[in-house]
Write an enzyme that holds these catalytic residues in place. Structure first.
Site, PDB file in Angstrom:
ATOM      1  N   LYS A 100       5.020   4.142  -1.366  1.00 21.94           N
ATOM      2  CA  LYS A 100       5.230   5.463  -1.960  1.00 21.94           C
ATOM      3  C   LYS A 100       6.616   6.011  -1.634  1.00 21.94           C
ATOM      4  O   LYS A 100       7.146   6.865  -2.357  1.00 21.94           O
ATOM      5  CB  LYS A 100       4.153   6.434  -1.468  1.00 21.94           C
ATOM      6  CG  LYS A 100       2.753   6.109  -1.979  1.00 21.94           C
ATOM      7  CD  LYS A 100       1.689   6.960  -1.308  1.00 21.94           C
ATOM      8  CE  LYS A 100       0.291   6.574  -1.796  1.00 21.94           C
ATOM      9  NZ  LYS A 100      -0.778   7.304  -1.065  1.00 21.94           N
ATOM     10  N   GLY A 114       0.811  -1.209   0.000  1.00 21.23           N
ATOM     11  CA  GLY A 114       0.000   0.000   0.000  1.00 21.23           C
ATOM     12  C   GLY A 114       0.845   1.260   0.000  1.00 21.23           C
ATOM     13  O   GLY A 114       1.918   1.315  -0.617  1.00 21.23           O
ATOM     14  N   SER A 115       0.407   2.256   0.733  1.00 14.76           N
ATOM     15  CA  SER A 115       1.014   3.588   0.648  1.00 14.76           C
ATOM     16  C   SER A 115       2.434   3.685   1.201  1.00 14.76           C
ATOM     17  O   SER A 115       3.128   4.667   0.908  1.00 14.76           O
ATOM     18  CB  SER A 115       0.119   4.616   1.346  1.00 14.76           C
ATOM     19  OG  SER A 115      -1.064   4.818   0.606  1.00 14.76           O
ATOM     20  N   ILE A 116       2.883   2.717   2.015  1.00 11.23           N
ATOM     21  CA  ILE A 116       4.277   2.834   2.461  1.00 11.23           C
ATOM     22  C   ILE A 116       5.235   2.586   1.298  1.00 11.23           C
ATOM     23  O   ILE A 116       6.408   2.982   1.367  1.00 11.23           O
ATOM     24  CB  ILE A 116       4.598   1.903   3.657  1.00 11.23           C
ATOM     25  CG1 ILE A 116       4.433   0.431   3.290  1.00 11.23           C
ATOM     26  CG2 ILE A 116       3.762   2.268   4.864  1.00 11.23           C
ATOM     27  CD1 ILE A 116       4.937  -0.512   4.385  1.00 11.23           C
TER      28      ILE A 116
END
Length: 484
Positions: free
Chosen positions: A221, A217-219
Site C-alpha cells: 500500500k 500484502g498491505s506493505i
C-alpha cells in the site's frame, strides 16, 4: 628442388597454423570450460593452492582460509557459520559457490583484472599468491539482533541504512552451516548438500533476495499511496466511501477489511486513515481509480520488475501488466500476482525514509589487496527518485500514525518515533498467511530501516497477523541498533 621446398614449407606452415589454432582454442576459447570441468583435478587443486582472501565484518573474518596438509593447500572456514551463511555463501570442492564467495570470487581468489600486476609481482618475487579481502557492510550488532529476533520463524530480516543503501543485516531462516559444504571430502559435501536440499524449509534458499517470492500484502500500500500522491490528483485527506465490504467489478468476489467492518467510523475514509489502519477496501477503491498503469510505473521506479546486484543477484520482484479492474483492486493491497523480496521492500521503505531518494542497496564496503592497497571502496549510489520529498513526508506521517495508534502498534519504542507498516498477505483459500513489517526509526531523522518477512503464518496458519508477529521482531531489531 625449389618446388619441393615450397611444398614442404606449405605443409610446415599449415601444421604450424593448425597447432596455433588448436592451442588458441584450448587456451582461450575453451579455457573456462576446461577449468570448470569437474574432471580437471589440476585446476581444482590450483584454485585452492592460492590463499583465498577473507570476508570481513568490522575487520573480523566471517570467512577465511587456513593451511592444510592435503592437495588443496588451504581449507575455507566460516568462524560464525550459520549467522553469516547467507552473506558469505560457501565454496565447495565440487559444485558452484554461492553468496559473496561466488559473486566476488575473482577478487577473493586473486584473479581479477585489477590484481594482474599483483600476480606478476608474486611470480617475480617468489611470494605465494594471495586473494584480496572483502569487507562487507554488515553491522555485527544488527546481524546478531536480526538473527535472534527472527528466532525459529521461517522468513527473513533485512536491515538497511536509508541514506546510503548499505545493507547492515541480512538473515534468512531456516539457515545452514557453510562449513559442512566446504570440507575437502567430495562425498561428504554431496551428502551434506543432499541433506540440506531435502530439509524442511529449504535452508539453502536466501529468502532475503529470492526463492519462492511472497505477496507483499498491505506493505505494498506504500507503493500505491506513492502513486496516488505523486499523480497530483490525491492528498492524504482524499476520501472514499467507507464500506464494510466491496464487491469487485465484474465479479461475485468481495473485499473485506482485516477483522471485518468499516475502516474506522464515518461514512468516508481518507487515504491516510486507510494506511494507518491498514484497510483493504479504500485501497481497492483507490487502485481502481488510479489504474494499474500508474501503480506499475511507481513500482518500477522503486525497483520492481528488474533484478538488482548487491553484488549477489536479487531476484526481480513483480508487479504484472493488469487490464482488469478487479485484479487491479486486489493488487492495490499487495495481492493477485504481486510478489516481492524483503530486499525490494527495503528499497521502498528506504526511499520514503530518505526523502524520496532510493539508494542502490549494497553489501560491499571495500575490497583490499593483501598489502592493504585499496582496490575498490564503497560509494553511495542513487538508484531512483520515485517520489518527492513532500510525498515522502506525508507517507512517513501515515506510517508514524500506524505505529502510534493504528495497525502496527507493537513496533512502538519508548522515547523513539517509529514509522512502520504491517502486512498480512493471503496465499490461497486454505494456505497460511505471509506476514510482513517494514519501517524505520527515528522517523524524523531515519538512521535504520528494517523489513521483516515471516512465512507460513508464523506457525499460526490464518490466525497470525503482522502486528502480532513481525512488528515485535522489527521492534527488537530497531531497539538493538539504536542502543548500540
Amino acid at each position: 628442388m625449389n618446388r619441393e621446398l615450397k611444398r614442404v614449407s606449405v605443409v610446415v606452415l599449415v601444421m604450424f597454423l593448425a597447432l596455433l589454432g588448436s592451442s588458441t582454442v584450448i587456451q582461450v576459447l575453451q579455457a573456462d570450460n576446461l577449468n570448470a570441468d569437474s574432471r580437471n583435478t589440476r585446476t581444482l587443486y590450483a584454485s585452492y593452492s592460492t590463499e583465498r582472501g577473507p570476508i570481513l565484518v568490522g575487520g573480523q573474518p566471517i570467512a577465511q582460509s587456513v593451511p592444510t596438509d592435503d592437495n588443496y593447500k588451504f581449507q575455507r572456514e566460516y568462524p560464525q557459520g550459520v549467522l553469516y551463511a547467507q552473506v558469505t555463501g560457501y565454496i565447495p570442492v565440487n559444485g558452484e559457490a554461492t553468496g559473496i564467495e561466488a559473486s566476488l570470487n575473482d577478487y577473493l581468489s586473486g584473479t581479477s583484472n585489477q590484481q594482474f600486476f599483483n600476480k606478476i609481482n608474486s611470480i617475480l618475487t617468489g611470494k605465494k599468491p594471495q586473494g584480496a579481502s572483502v569487507e562487507v557492510t554488515i553491522d555485527a550488532t544488527a546481524q546478531q539482533a536480526a538473527y535472534d529476533a527472527l528466532g525459529d520463524y521461517q522468513g527473513s530480516v533485512v536491515v538497511t541504512e536509508p541514506k546510503t543503501g548499505r545493507i547492515l543485516a541480512m538473515v534468512s531462516k531456516p539457515g545452514f552451516d557453510p562449513n559442512v559444504l566446504a570440507v575437502h571430502d567430495g562425498e561428504q559435501v554431496i551428502s551434506a548438500y543432499d541433506e540440506l536440499l531435502n530439509a524442511p524449509g529449504d535452508p539453502l534458499i536466501n529468502r532475503a533476495i529470492g526463492g519462492d517470492l511472497n505477496p507483499p500484502g498491505s506493505i505494498f500500500k506504500l507503493v500505491v499511496a506513492s502513486a496516488a500522491l505523486e499523480s497530483g490528483k490525491y492528498t492524504p485527506d482524499s476520501s472514499f466511501p467507507n464500506l464494510g465490504e466491496f464487491q469487485l467489478p465484474g465479479s461475485s468476489s468481495v473485499v473485506i477489511n482485516s477483522g471485518g467492518g468499516t475502516c474506522g467510523g464515518g461514512s468516508t475514509v481518507t487515504i491516510a486513515t486507510a494506511i494507518a489502519l491498514s484497510c483493504n477496501i479504500p485501497m481497492a477503491e483507490l487502485g481502481i481509480e488510479l489504474g494499474s498503469g500508474p501503480i506499475r510505473e511507481m513500482a518500477e521506479k522503486y525497483g520492481f520488475n528488474v533484478e538488482h546486484e548487491i553484488p549477489m543477484t536479487v531476484e526481480a520482484s513483480t508487479y504484472p501488466v493488469i487490464t482488469d479492474d478487479a485484479y487491479t483492486a486486489l493488487s492495490a493491497f499487495g495481492q493477485y500476482e504481486v510478489r516481492a523480496t524483503p530486499m525490494q521492500m527495503a528499497m521502498v521503505v528506504d526511499g520514503i525514509a530518505n526523502g524520496g531518494v532510493v539508494m542502490a542497496p549494497n553489501l560491499v564496503q571495500s575490497i583490499t589487496e593483501p598489502n592493504l592497497t585499496p582496490i575498490e571502496t564503497f560509494e553511495p549510489k542513487e538508484y531512483s527518485r520515485p517520489i518527492s520529498e513532500k510525498t515522502a513526508q506525508e507517507i512517513t506521517q501515515m506510517m508514524v500514525r500506524s505505529v502510534q495508534s493504528g495497525a502496527a502498534t507493537n513496533a512502538t519504542i519508548d522515547g523513539v518515533s517509529v514509522a512502520g507498516k504491517t502486512g498480512t498477505a493471503e496465499n490461497g483459500a486454505d494456505d497460511p498467511y505471509t506476514l510482513w513489517f517494514t519501517g524505520f526509526a527515528p522517523a524524523e531523522d531515519p538512521q535504520y530501516a528494517v523489513t521483516v518477512l515471516v512465512e507460513d503464518g508464523g506457525g499460526l496458519g490464518q490466525t497470525g497477523y503482522g502486528n502480532g508477529i513481525t512488528a515485535p521482531i522489527a521492534k527488537q531489531v530497531l531497539e538493538a541498533v539504536l542502543n548500540k
